[in-house]
Design a protein around this motif. Sequence first.
Motif, PDB file in Angstrom:
ATOM      1  N   HIS A   1       0.644  12.784  13.708  1.00 56.91           N
ATOM      2  CA  HIS A   1       1.364  13.397  12.589  1.00 56.91           C
ATOM      3  C   HIS A   1       1.765  12.283  11.631  1.00 56.91           C
ATOM      4  CE1 HIS A   1       3.395  17.099  11.153  1.00 56.91           C
ATOM      5  NE2 HIS A   1       4.184  16.228  10.536  1.00 56.91           N
TER       6      HIS A   1
ATOM      7  N   TYR B   1       3.998  10.350  15.838  1.00 52.15           N
ATOM      8  CA  TYR B   1       4.467  10.325  14.446  1.00 52.15           C
ATOM      9  C   TYR B   1       4.273   8.909  13.919  1.00 52.15           C
ATOM     10  CZ  TYR B   1       7.358  11.217  10.319  1.00 52.15           C
ATOM     11  OH  TYR B   1       7.810  11.376   9.023  1.00 52.15           O
TER      12      TYR B   1
ATOM     13  N   MET C   1       8.865  16.338  11.415  1.00 50.44           N
ATOM     14  CA  MET C   1       7.742  17.038  12.073  1.00 50.44           C
ATOM     15  C   MET C   1       7.852  18.550  11.959  1.00 50.44           C
ATOM     16  SD  MET C   1       6.654  14.891  15.475  1.00 50.44           S
ATOM     17  CE  MET C   1       6.547  16.406  16.384  1.00 50.44           C
TER      18      MET C   1
ATOM     19  N   TYR D   1       2.721  14.496  20.276  1.00 49.75           N
ATOM     20  CA  TYR D   1       2.475  14.102  18.886  1.00 49.75           C
ATOM     21  C   TYR D   1       2.788  12.627  18.751  1.00 49.75           C
ATOM     22  CZ  TYR D   1       2.940  19.137  18.490  1.00 49.75           C
ATOM     23  OH  TYR D   1       2.795  20.482  18.683  1.00 49.75           O
TER      24      TYR D   1
END
Lengths: 419, 157
Positions: free
Chosen positions: A164, A123, A182, A121
Amino acid sequence: MRDAKIVSRRFDLPNSHTLEVAQKHGAYKAVEKAFGMKPEAIVEEVDRSGLRGKGGGGAPAGSKWKLMLGDFGGRPKYLAVNCDESEPGTFKDRQIITKDPHLLIEGIILTCYAIGSHDAYIYIRGEYHDFQKILQEAIDEAYAAGILGEKVLGHDYRLDVTIHRGAGAYICGEKSALLESMEGKRGHPRLKPHQKEPEWYFGNPTLVNNVETIASVPFIVNEGADAYRSFGTEKSPGTLLFALSGHVERPGVYEAEFGTPMMEYIEHFGGGIRGGKALKAVIPGGASTPVLSAEEVAEATLDYESLRQYGSSLGTGGMIVMDESVDMVEALKNLLEFYHHESCGQCTPCREGTGWVDALVADVLAQKGSPEHIEKLLDVSVTMNGKTICVFAPAVSGVIDGFVGKFRGEFEAYLRSLA
Amino acid sequence: MSFTFTEENLQALESLEKRYPSKEALMLPALWKVMRQQGHIDTEAMVAVAEWLEVPPVKVYGVATFYTMFHLEPIGRHHIQLCKTLSCALCGKADILAHLKKKLGIEVGETTEDGRFTLSQVECLGSCGTAPVMQINDTLYENLTIEKVDEILEGLE
Protein backbone atom coordinates in the motif's frame (compact mmCIF):
# COMPACT_ATOMS: atom_id res chain seq x y z
CA MET A 1 33.56 -5.69 18.05
CA ARG A 2 32.08 -9.10 17.30
CA ASP A 3 30.15 -9.76 14.12
CA ALA A 4 26.40 -9.61 14.70
CA LYS A 5 24.38 -10.16 11.55
CA ILE A 6 20.81 -11.28 12.02
CA VAL A 7 18.94 -9.20 9.48
CA SER A 8 21.77 -8.21 7.14
CA ARG A 9 23.24 -11.70 6.79
CA ARG A 10 22.49 -11.98 3.05
CA PHE A 11 22.88 -8.28 2.16
CA ASP A 12 26.29 -8.62 0.51
CA LEU A 13 25.54 -11.66 -1.66
CA PRO A 14 25.29 -10.92 -5.39
CA ASN A 15 21.59 -10.76 -6.42
CA SER A 16 20.54 -11.19 -2.80
CA HIS A 17 17.10 -9.78 -3.66
CA THR A 18 16.18 -12.77 -5.83
CA LEU A 19 14.30 -15.81 -4.60
CA GLU A 20 16.93 -18.16 -6.00
CA VAL A 21 19.82 -16.62 -4.05
CA ALA A 22 17.78 -16.05 -0.90
CA GLN A 23 16.50 -19.61 -0.88
CA LYS A 24 19.95 -21.05 -1.54
CA HIS A 25 21.04 -19.23 1.61
CA GLY A 26 18.30 -20.37 3.91
CA ALA A 27 15.24 -18.23 3.14
CA TYR A 28 11.84 -19.76 4.01
CA LYS A 29 13.41 -22.53 6.10
CA ALA A 30 11.68 -21.12 9.19
CA VAL A 31 8.28 -21.44 7.50
CA GLU A 32 8.48 -25.25 7.49
CA LYS A 33 9.50 -25.26 11.12
CA ALA A 34 6.72 -22.83 12.05
CA PHE A 35 3.97 -24.92 10.47
CA GLY A 36 5.07 -27.77 12.72
CA MET A 37 4.53 -25.53 15.74
CA LYS A 38 1.40 -24.19 17.38
CA PRO A 39 0.86 -20.49 16.56
CA GLU A 40 0.85 -19.61 20.28
CA ALA A 41 4.23 -21.29 20.66
CA ILE A 42 5.69 -18.88 18.09
CA VAL A 43 4.18 -15.90 19.91
CA GLU A 44 5.69 -17.26 23.11
CA GLU A 45 9.12 -17.66 21.52
CA VAL A 46 9.06 -14.10 20.16
CA ASP A 47 7.97 -12.83 23.55
CA ARG A 48 10.76 -14.73 25.27
CA SER A 49 13.34 -13.41 22.80
CA GLY A 50 12.74 -9.89 24.13
CA LEU A 51 12.45 -8.59 20.56
CA ARG A 52 11.71 -4.87 20.70
CA GLY A 53 9.98 -2.88 17.97
CA LYS A 54 12.60 -1.45 15.66
CA GLY A 55 10.63 1.45 14.22
CA GLY A 56 11.65 3.88 16.95
CA GLY A 57 9.47 3.15 19.96
CA GLY A 58 11.24 0.04 21.17
CA ALA A 59 8.12 -1.52 22.70
CA PRO A 60 8.32 -5.30 23.30
CA ALA A 61 6.97 -7.01 20.18
CA GLY A 62 5.78 -10.06 22.14
CA SER A 63 3.33 -8.02 24.22
CA LYS A 64 1.82 -6.57 21.06
CA TRP A 65 1.54 -9.99 19.46
CA LYS A 66 -0.18 -11.45 22.53
CA LEU A 67 -2.94 -8.87 22.20
CA MET A 68 -3.78 -10.46 18.86
CA LEU A 69 -4.57 -13.81 20.47
CA GLY A 70 -7.74 -12.55 22.17
CA ASP A 71 -11.28 -13.54 21.19
CA PHE A 72 -12.56 -11.20 18.51
CA GLY A 73 -15.73 -13.08 17.57
CA GLY A 74 -14.29 -14.47 14.36
CA ARG A 75 -13.41 -11.09 12.91
CA PRO A 76 -10.51 -11.19 10.44
CA LYS A 77 -7.10 -10.16 11.73
CA TYR A 78 -4.60 -8.10 9.81
CA LEU A 79 -0.89 -7.40 9.79
CA ALA A 80 0.29 -3.97 8.67
CA VAL A 81 4.03 -3.73 8.11
CA ASN A 82 5.31 -0.22 8.61
CA CYS A 83 7.69 0.76 5.81
CA ASP A 84 6.88 4.47 5.99
CA GLU A 85 10.49 5.18 7.06
CA SER A 86 10.42 8.98 7.13
CA GLU A 87 12.31 9.84 10.30
CA PRO A 88 15.25 12.04 9.23
CA GLY A 89 18.49 10.09 9.62
CA THR A 90 16.75 6.76 9.07
CA PHE A 91 17.26 4.69 5.94
CA LYS A 92 17.48 1.12 7.18
CA ASP A 93 14.19 -0.50 6.12
CA ARG A 94 14.95 0.32 2.50
CA GLN A 95 18.07 -1.86 2.83
CA ILE A 96 15.88 -4.82 3.77
CA ILE A 97 13.30 -4.37 1.02
CA THR A 98 15.95 -3.92 -1.66
CA LYS A 99 18.67 -6.30 -0.48
CA ASP A 100 16.66 -9.09 1.13
CA PRO A 101 12.94 -8.66 0.46
CA HIS A 102 12.42 -12.41 0.89
CA LEU A 103 13.53 -12.13 4.51
CA LEU A 104 10.68 -9.66 5.06
CA ILE A 105 8.19 -11.90 3.25
CA GLU A 106 9.33 -14.88 5.33
CA GLY A 107 8.88 -12.80 8.49
CA ILE A 108 5.40 -11.80 7.33
CA ILE A 109 4.40 -15.45 6.80
CA LEU A 110 5.64 -16.41 10.28
CA THR A 111 3.98 -13.44 11.95
CA CYS A 112 0.66 -13.94 10.19
CA TYR A 113 0.61 -17.64 11.04
CA ALA A 114 1.41 -16.84 14.68
CA ILE A 115 -1.36 -14.25 15.08
CA GLY A 116 -3.87 -15.95 12.76
CA SER A 117 -3.92 -13.41 9.95
CA HIS A 118 -4.47 -14.11 6.25
CA ASP A 119 -3.95 -10.62 4.89
CA ALA A 120 -0.84 -8.51 5.31
CA TYR A 121 -0.18 -5.05 3.98
CA ILE A 122 3.13 -3.30 3.61
CA TYR A 123 2.61 0.44 3.94
CA ILE A 124 5.49 2.02 2.04
CA ARG A 125 6.31 5.70 1.79
CA GLY A 126 5.43 7.16 -1.61
CA GLU A 127 8.96 8.34 -2.31
CA TYR A 128 10.28 4.77 -2.22
CA HIS A 129 8.86 4.11 -5.68
CA ASP A 130 11.93 2.37 -7.11
CA PHE A 131 12.44 0.30 -3.96
CA GLN A 132 8.76 -0.65 -4.02
CA LYS A 133 9.32 -2.17 -7.45
CA ILE A 134 12.04 -4.48 -6.14
CA LEU A 135 9.82 -5.52 -3.23
CA GLN A 136 6.85 -6.11 -5.56
CA GLU A 137 9.00 -8.29 -7.83
CA ALA A 138 9.96 -10.39 -4.82
CA ILE A 139 6.31 -10.73 -3.80
CA ASP A 140 5.41 -11.75 -7.36
CA GLU A 141 8.20 -14.33 -7.31
CA ALA A 142 6.90 -15.69 -4.01
CA TYR A 143 3.37 -16.03 -5.42
CA ALA A 144 4.69 -17.78 -8.53
CA ALA A 145 6.65 -20.23 -6.37
CA GLY A 146 3.62 -21.06 -4.21
CA ILE A 147 5.13 -19.38 -1.17
CA LEU A 148 2.28 -16.87 -0.97
CA GLY A 149 -1.33 -17.28 -2.06
CA GLU A 150 -4.02 -19.91 -1.46
CA LYS A 151 -1.65 -22.47 0.02
CA VAL A 152 1.51 -21.22 1.66
CA LEU A 153 4.19 -23.75 0.63
CA GLY A 154 1.52 -26.40 0.20
CA HIS A 155 0.05 -25.96 3.68
CA ASP A 156 -3.63 -25.33 4.13
CA TYR A 157 -3.06 -21.67 4.89
CA ARG A 158 -3.98 -18.71 2.66
CA LEU A 159 -1.88 -15.58 2.84
CA ASP A 160 -2.05 -12.49 0.64
CA VAL A 161 0.52 -9.70 0.85
CA THR A 162 -0.33 -6.31 -0.65
CA ILE A 163 1.83 -3.20 -0.89
CA HIS A 164 0.00 0.00 0.00
CA ARG A 165 1.71 3.16 -1.20
CA GLY A 166 1.68 6.30 0.92
CA ALA A 167 1.90 9.76 -0.59
CA GLY A 168 4.33 11.86 1.39
CA ALA A 169 3.22 12.34 4.98
CA TYR A 170 5.73 11.76 7.80
CA ILE A 171 2.96 11.28 10.34
CA CYS A 172 1.76 8.10 8.59
CA GLY A 173 4.67 6.31 10.25
CA GLU A 174 2.71 6.64 13.50
CA LYS A 175 0.86 3.34 13.69
CA SER A 176 -2.69 4.65 14.08
CA ALA A 177 -2.17 7.35 11.44
CA LEU A 178 -0.87 4.62 9.18
CA LEU A 179 -4.11 2.69 9.61
CA GLU A 180 -6.20 5.82 9.05
CA SER A 181 -4.27 6.35 5.84
CA MET A 182 -4.84 2.72 4.84
CA GLU A 183 -8.54 3.27 5.44
CA GLY A 184 -8.46 6.00 2.81
CA LYS A 185 -8.35 8.97 5.13
CA ARG A 186 -5.97 11.73 6.10
CA GLY A 187 -3.16 10.47 8.29
CA HIS A 188 -4.46 11.72 11.62
CA PRO A 189 -3.32 9.72 14.65
CA ARG A 190 -6.08 8.22 16.78
CA LEU A 191 -6.70 8.72 20.49
CA LYS A 192 -4.97 6.06 22.56
CA PRO A 193 -7.22 3.54 24.29
CA HIS A 194 -7.26 3.49 28.10
CA GLN A 195 -6.17 -0.12 28.21
CA LYS A 196 -3.93 -2.36 26.14
CA GLU A 197 -5.62 -3.54 22.97
CA PRO A 198 -4.62 -4.22 19.37
CA GLU A 199 -4.83 -1.59 16.65
CA TRP A 200 -7.94 -1.63 14.50
CA TYR A 201 -8.28 -1.66 10.73
CA PHE A 202 -11.88 -1.04 9.69
CA GLY A 203 -12.80 -2.28 13.15
CA ASN A 204 -10.76 -5.48 12.86
CA PRO A 205 -7.85 -6.38 15.18
CA THR A 206 -4.56 -5.48 13.58
CA LEU A 207 -0.89 -5.75 14.40
CA VAL A 208 1.41 -2.98 13.22
CA ASN A 209 5.14 -3.72 13.21
CA ASN A 210 8.15 -2.14 11.58
CA VAL A 211 9.88 -3.87 8.62
CA GLU A 212 13.01 -4.71 10.60
CA THR A 213 11.01 -6.11 13.51
CA ILE A 214 9.25 -8.53 11.16
CA ALA A 215 12.54 -9.34 9.41
CA SER A 216 14.00 -10.41 12.75
CA VAL A 217 11.35 -13.09 13.26
CA PRO A 218 12.83 -15.78 10.93
CA PHE A 219 16.03 -15.85 13.03
CA ILE A 220 14.04 -16.25 16.24
CA VAL A 221 11.96 -19.08 14.81
CA ASN A 222 15.01 -20.83 13.32
CA GLU A 223 17.48 -20.41 16.15
CA GLY A 224 15.26 -19.79 19.16
CA ALA A 225 14.81 -17.00 21.67
CA ASP A 226 18.01 -17.81 23.55
CA ALA A 227 20.12 -17.45 20.42
CA TYR A 228 18.56 -14.01 19.88
CA ARG A 229 19.22 -13.06 23.47
CA SER A 230 22.87 -14.05 23.11
CA PHE A 231 23.24 -10.73 21.28
CA GLY A 232 22.79 -7.34 22.89
CA THR A 233 22.07 -6.55 26.51
CA GLU A 234 19.69 -7.98 29.09
CA LYS A 235 17.05 -5.28 28.51
CA SER A 236 17.86 -4.55 24.87
CA PRO A 237 18.43 -7.98 23.37
CA GLY A 238 19.48 -8.61 19.78
CA THR A 239 20.74 -6.30 17.09
CA LEU A 240 19.67 -3.23 15.15
CA LEU A 241 20.42 -1.89 11.70
CA PHE A 242 22.04 1.24 13.07
CA ALA A 243 22.86 3.92 10.55
CA LEU A 244 25.30 6.79 10.15
CA SER A 245 24.83 9.98 8.19
CA GLY A 246 26.29 13.47 8.28
CA HIS A 247 29.96 14.10 9.00
CA VAL A 248 31.49 10.64 8.98
CA GLU A 249 33.92 9.15 6.49
CA ARG A 250 31.70 6.18 5.57
CA PRO A 251 28.00 6.87 6.07
CA GLY A 252 25.69 3.87 5.74
CA VAL A 253 23.70 1.16 7.48
CA TYR A 254 25.60 -1.37 9.58
CA GLU A 255 24.00 -3.97 11.83
CA ALA A 256 25.39 -4.19 15.36
CA GLU A 257 24.46 -5.52 18.77
CA PHE A 258 22.62 -3.36 21.24
CA GLY A 259 25.03 -2.15 23.88
CA THR A 260 27.85 -1.32 21.46
CA PRO A 261 29.66 1.85 22.57
CA MET A 262 28.49 4.69 20.31
CA MET A 263 31.93 6.12 19.60
CA GLU A 264 33.33 2.68 18.84
CA TYR A 265 30.51 2.17 16.33
CA ILE A 266 31.20 5.54 14.69
CA GLU A 267 34.93 4.76 14.45
CA HIS A 268 34.63 1.12 13.40
CA PHE A 269 31.89 1.38 10.77
CA GLY A 270 31.90 5.06 9.93
CA GLY A 271 35.65 5.52 9.81
CA GLY A 272 35.46 8.37 12.29
CA ILE A 273 34.64 12.03 11.79
CA ARG A 274 35.05 13.31 8.23
CA GLY A 275 38.25 15.15 7.43
CA GLY A 276 39.72 14.44 10.87
CA LYS A 277 37.64 17.21 12.44
CA ALA A 278 36.43 17.22 16.02
CA LEU A 279 33.00 15.89 16.92
CA LYS A 280 30.42 18.36 18.19
CA ALA A 281 27.21 16.39 18.58
CA VAL A 282 25.21 13.34 17.49
CA ILE A 283 21.47 12.98 17.10
CA PRO A 284 21.33 9.34 18.16
CA GLY A 285 18.23 7.77 16.62
CA GLY A 286 16.51 9.89 14.03
CA ALA A 287 15.68 13.60 14.20
CA SER A 288 13.13 13.19 17.00
CA THR A 289 15.63 11.94 19.57
CA PRO A 290 17.27 14.72 21.62
CA VAL A 291 20.82 15.60 20.61
CA LEU A 292 23.90 14.35 22.49
CA SER A 293 27.00 16.45 23.14
CA ALA A 294 30.43 15.06 22.24
CA GLU A 295 31.10 14.27 25.92
CA GLU A 296 27.87 12.26 26.12
CA VAL A 297 28.67 10.45 22.86
CA ALA A 298 31.98 9.34 24.38
CA GLU A 299 30.13 7.62 27.26
CA ALA A 300 26.93 6.38 25.60
CA THR A 301 26.24 2.86 24.47
CA LEU A 302 23.72 1.97 21.77
CA ASP A 303 20.82 0.63 23.79
CA TYR A 304 17.51 1.97 25.07
CA GLU A 305 18.63 2.25 28.68
CA SER A 306 21.91 4.09 28.12
CA LEU A 307 20.45 6.86 26.00
CA ARG A 308 17.69 7.53 28.50
CA GLN A 309 20.40 8.69 30.94
CA TYR A 310 21.14 11.60 28.63
CA GLY A 311 17.51 12.64 28.29
CA SER A 312 17.39 11.08 24.85
CA SER A 313 16.34 7.77 23.33
CA LEU A 314 17.56 5.18 20.89
CA GLY A 315 14.75 5.82 18.39
CA THR A 316 15.46 4.20 15.03
CA GLY A 317 19.21 4.02 15.62
CA GLY A 318 19.84 6.39 12.71
CA MET A 319 22.68 8.63 13.95
CA ILE A 320 23.21 12.08 12.47
CA VAL A 321 26.81 13.04 13.18
CA MET A 322 27.79 16.72 13.37
CA ASP A 323 31.35 18.02 13.44
CA GLU A 324 32.74 21.17 15.04
CA SER A 325 31.81 23.34 12.03
CA VAL A 326 28.05 22.92 12.56
CA ASP A 327 26.02 25.92 13.72
CA MET A 328 23.57 24.38 16.20
CA VAL A 329 21.04 27.19 15.76
CA GLU A 330 20.94 26.48 12.02
CA ALA A 331 20.68 22.76 12.69
CA LEU A 332 17.69 23.27 14.99
CA LYS A 333 16.08 25.60 12.45
CA ASN A 334 16.44 22.89 9.82
CA LEU A 335 14.65 20.36 12.02
CA LEU A 336 11.92 22.79 13.07
CA GLU A 337 11.12 23.48 9.42
CA PHE A 338 10.71 19.75 9.02
CA TYR A 339 8.29 19.48 11.94
CA HIS A 340 6.39 22.59 10.89
CA HIS A 341 5.85 21.06 7.47
CA GLU A 342 4.98 17.60 8.75
CA SER A 343 2.61 18.39 11.64
CA CYS A 344 -0.66 16.75 10.59
CA GLY A 345 -2.61 19.75 11.88
CA GLN A 346 -5.02 17.82 14.06
CA CYS A 347 -4.04 19.23 17.49
CA THR A 348 -3.66 22.96 18.10
CA PRO A 349 -0.50 22.88 20.30
CA CYS A 350 1.30 21.02 17.51
CA ARG A 351 -0.17 22.73 14.44
CA GLU A 352 0.42 26.22 15.86
CA GLY A 353 3.38 25.43 18.10
CA THR A 354 5.57 24.02 15.33
CA GLY A 355 5.04 27.27 13.41
CA TRP A 356 5.81 29.45 16.41
CA VAL A 357 9.04 27.71 17.36
CA ASP A 358 10.17 27.75 13.73
CA ALA A 359 9.52 31.51 13.58
CA LEU A 360 11.26 32.14 16.90
CA VAL A 361 14.45 30.37 15.81
CA ALA A 362 14.27 32.16 12.45
CA ASP A 363 14.33 35.44 14.38
CA VAL A 364 17.32 34.31 16.41
CA LEU A 365 19.20 33.35 13.23
CA ALA A 366 18.36 36.68 11.61
CA GLN A 367 19.57 38.43 14.78
CA LYS A 368 16.16 40.01 15.00
CA GLY A 369 15.34 38.31 18.27
CA SER A 370 15.38 39.73 21.74
CA PRO A 371 17.20 37.97 24.60
CA GLU A 372 13.78 36.75 25.78
CA HIS A 373 13.45 34.67 22.61
CA ILE A 374 15.18 31.71 24.22
CA GLU A 375 12.77 31.72 27.17
CA LYS A 376 9.82 32.05 24.80
CA LEU A 377 11.11 29.14 22.79
CA LEU A 378 11.35 26.97 25.90
CA ASP A 379 7.94 28.17 27.04
CA VAL A 380 6.23 27.13 23.80
CA SER A 381 8.11 23.86 24.04
CA VAL A 382 6.50 23.21 27.45
CA THR A 383 3.08 24.00 26.03
CA MET A 384 3.59 21.52 23.20
CA ASN A 385 4.57 18.68 25.51
CA GLY A 386 1.96 16.18 26.69
CA LYS A 387 -1.10 17.96 25.34
CA THR A 388 -1.63 16.29 22.00
CA ILE A 389 -3.02 13.03 20.64
CA CYS A 390 0.29 11.57 19.47
CA VAL A 391 3.96 11.96 20.41
CA PHE A 392 4.88 14.23 17.49
CA ALA A 393 4.66 17.48 19.51
CA PRO A 394 6.35 16.04 22.63
CA ALA A 395 9.18 14.88 20.36
CA VAL A 396 9.59 18.40 18.95
CA SER A 397 9.63 19.65 22.51
CA GLY A 398 12.44 17.22 23.37
CA VAL A 399 14.41 18.27 20.29
CA ILE A 400 14.20 21.96 21.29
CA ASP A 401 15.09 21.27 24.92
CA GLY A 402 18.07 19.19 23.81
CA PHE A 403 19.50 21.81 21.46
CA VAL A 404 18.88 24.79 23.75
CA GLY A 405 19.81 22.93 26.93
CA LYS A 406 23.11 21.60 25.63
CA PHE A 407 24.17 24.40 23.27
CA ARG A 408 22.58 27.46 24.84
CA GLY A 409 25.74 29.51 24.37
CA GLU A 410 25.35 29.36 20.58
CA PHE A 411 21.81 30.72 20.81
CA GLU A 412 22.89 33.47 23.18
CA ALA A 413 25.75 34.45 20.90
CA TYR A 414 23.24 35.38 18.19
CA LEU A 415 21.39 37.61 20.61
CA ARG A 416 24.31 39.09 22.50
CA SER A 417 24.71 42.09 20.21
CA LEU A 418 21.10 43.04 20.96
CA ALA A 419 21.35 42.98 24.72
CA MET B 1 -13.67 18.80 -18.47
CA SER B 2 -14.67 15.63 -16.74
CA PHE B 3 -12.27 12.92 -15.73
CA THR B 4 -12.59 9.24 -16.65
CA PHE B 5 -10.24 6.46 -15.58
CA THR B 6 -8.65 4.59 -18.46
CA GLU B 7 -9.94 1.05 -18.86
CA GLU B 8 -6.56 -0.30 -17.73
CA ASN B 9 -6.50 1.79 -14.55
CA LEU B 10 -10.09 0.91 -13.74
CA GLN B 11 -9.39 -2.81 -14.12
CA ALA B 12 -6.29 -2.55 -11.95
CA LEU B 13 -8.31 -0.86 -9.21
CA GLU B 14 -11.12 -3.37 -9.45
CA SER B 15 -8.76 -6.31 -9.15
CA LEU B 16 -7.19 -4.69 -6.08
CA GLU B 17 -10.59 -4.38 -4.42
CA LYS B 18 -10.73 -7.99 -3.27
CA ARG B 19 -7.52 -7.52 -1.28
CA TYR B 20 -9.19 -5.07 1.11
CA PRO B 21 -12.04 -5.29 3.63
CA SER B 22 -13.61 -2.10 2.29
CA LYS B 23 -13.61 -0.22 -0.98
CA GLU B 24 -12.71 2.99 0.87
CA ALA B 25 -9.23 1.55 1.40
CA LEU B 26 -8.63 2.18 -2.29
CA MET B 27 -8.56 5.96 -1.83
CA LEU B 28 -4.77 6.31 -2.11
CA PRO B 29 -4.43 3.69 -4.87
CA ALA B 30 -7.15 5.51 -6.86
CA LEU B 31 -5.52 8.90 -6.38
CA TRP B 32 -2.19 7.44 -7.48
CA LYS B 33 -3.88 6.19 -10.65
CA VAL B 34 -5.11 9.74 -11.30
CA MET B 35 -1.58 11.05 -10.79
CA ARG B 36 -0.22 8.42 -13.18
CA GLN B 37 -2.90 9.21 -15.73
CA GLN B 38 -2.68 13.00 -15.85
CA GLY B 39 0.09 14.15 -13.49
CA HIS B 40 -2.15 16.06 -11.11
CA ILE B 41 -5.47 15.74 -9.29
CA ASP B 42 -8.01 18.40 -10.23
CA THR B 43 -11.55 18.81 -8.90
CA GLU B 44 -13.03 16.79 -11.76
CA ALA B 45 -10.76 13.87 -10.93
CA MET B 46 -11.69 14.12 -7.24
CA VAL B 47 -15.36 13.87 -8.18
CA ALA B 48 -14.67 10.84 -10.37
CA VAL B 49 -12.73 9.14 -7.58
CA ALA B 50 -15.53 9.94 -5.12
CA GLU B 51 -18.13 8.40 -7.43
CA TRP B 52 -16.08 5.28 -7.90
CA LEU B 53 -15.36 4.92 -4.17
CA GLU B 54 -18.96 5.81 -3.28
CA VAL B 55 -17.88 8.51 -0.82
CA PRO B 56 -18.66 12.26 -0.75
CA PRO B 57 -16.31 14.33 -2.96
CA VAL B 58 -15.25 16.44 0.03
CA LYS B 59 -13.65 13.37 1.58
CA VAL B 60 -11.49 12.89 -1.50
CA TYR B 61 -10.66 16.60 -1.43
CA GLY B 62 -9.56 16.32 2.21
CA VAL B 63 -7.26 13.41 1.43
CA ALA B 64 -5.86 14.76 -1.85
CA THR B 65 -4.90 18.04 -0.17
CA PHE B 66 -3.33 16.32 2.86
CA TYR B 67 -0.56 14.37 1.14
CA THR B 68 2.47 16.26 -0.19
CA MET B 69 3.02 14.04 -3.23
CA PHE B 70 -0.40 14.69 -4.73
CA HIS B 71 -0.30 17.74 -7.00
CA LEU B 72 -3.51 19.68 -7.40
CA GLU B 73 -2.27 21.58 -10.44
CA PRO B 74 -0.15 20.64 -13.44
CA ILE B 75 3.60 20.92 -12.89
CA GLY B 76 6.71 20.61 -15.06
CA ARG B 77 7.51 17.39 -16.91
CA HIS B 78 10.45 16.74 -14.61
CA HIS B 79 9.76 17.45 -10.97
CA ILE B 80 13.06 18.04 -9.20
CA GLN B 81 12.66 17.38 -5.48
CA LEU B 82 15.82 18.32 -3.63
CA CYS B 83 16.02 16.98 -0.09
CA LYS B 84 16.49 19.81 2.42
CA THR B 85 16.53 17.97 5.76
CA LEU B 86 19.47 17.83 8.16
CA SER B 87 21.78 15.12 6.77
CA CYS B 88 21.53 16.56 3.26
CA ALA B 89 21.97 20.08 4.64
CA LEU B 90 25.13 18.95 6.47
CA CYS B 91 26.50 17.43 3.27
CA GLY B 92 26.24 20.33 0.85
CA LYS B 93 22.58 20.70 -0.11
CA ALA B 94 22.88 24.51 -0.23
CA ASP B 95 25.45 24.41 -3.06
CA ILE B 96 23.30 22.03 -5.09
CA LEU B 97 20.27 24.27 -4.62
CA ALA B 98 22.15 27.40 -5.67
CA HIS B 99 23.38 25.58 -8.76
CA LEU B 100 19.93 24.28 -9.70
CA LYS B 101 18.38 27.73 -9.33
CA LYS B 102 21.06 29.34 -11.47
CA LYS B 103 21.04 26.64 -14.13
CA LEU B 104 17.26 26.57 -14.48
CA GLY B 105 16.73 30.28 -13.89
CA ILE B 106 13.89 29.65 -11.45
CA GLU B 107 13.23 29.83 -7.74
CA VAL B 108 11.95 27.01 -5.54
CA GLY B 109 8.28 26.38 -6.30
CA GLU B 110 8.56 27.63 -9.89
CA THR B 111 8.42 25.93 -13.28
CA THR B 112 10.65 26.74 -16.26
CA GLU B 113 8.91 28.59 -19.08
CA ASP B 114 9.17 25.61 -21.43
CA GLY B 115 7.39 23.47 -18.84
CA ARG B 116 10.28 21.04 -18.54
CA PHE B 117 11.31 21.50 -14.93
CA THR B 118 9.62 22.30 -11.63
CA LEU B 119 11.96 22.87 -8.68
CA SER B 120 10.91 21.87 -5.17
CA GLN B 121 12.65 21.36 -1.87
CA VAL B 122 11.27 18.41 0.06
CA GLU B 123 11.67 16.94 3.51
CA CYS B 124 13.79 13.84 4.21
CA LEU B 125 13.79 11.35 1.33
CA GLY B 126 15.15 8.51 3.48
CA SER B 127 18.54 8.48 1.82
CA CYS B 128 20.67 10.22 4.44
CA GLY B 129 23.67 7.93 3.95
CA THR B 130 24.14 9.08 0.36
CA ALA B 131 23.44 12.79 0.93
CA PRO B 132 22.86 15.12 -0.75
CA VAL B 133 20.05 13.56 -2.77
CA MET B 134 17.23 14.58 -5.05
CA GLN B 135 14.37 12.75 -6.64
CA ILE B 136 13.21 13.58 -10.16
CA ASN B 137 9.69 12.27 -10.59
CA ASP B 138 10.08 8.71 -9.24
CA THR B 139 13.83 8.31 -9.59
CA LEU B 140 16.27 8.95 -6.75
CA TYR B 141 19.71 10.44 -7.46
CA GLU B 142 22.29 10.08 -4.68
CA ASN B 143 25.71 11.48 -3.70
CA LEU B 144 25.08 14.62 -5.74
CA THR B 145 27.82 16.92 -6.93
CA ILE B 146 27.41 19.93 -9.20
CA GLU B 147 28.93 17.95 -12.10
CA LYS B 148 26.59 15.05 -11.45
CA VAL B 149 23.55 17.34 -11.41
CA ASP B 150 24.59 18.74 -14.80
CA GLU B 151 24.93 15.26 -16.22
CA ILE B 152 21.55 14.16 -14.88
CA LEU B 153 19.70 17.19 -16.20
CA GLU B 154 21.35 16.90 -19.62
CA GLY B 155 20.15 13.31 -19.83
CA LEU B 156 16.52 14.37 -19.49
CA GLU B 157 14.47 15.44 -22.50
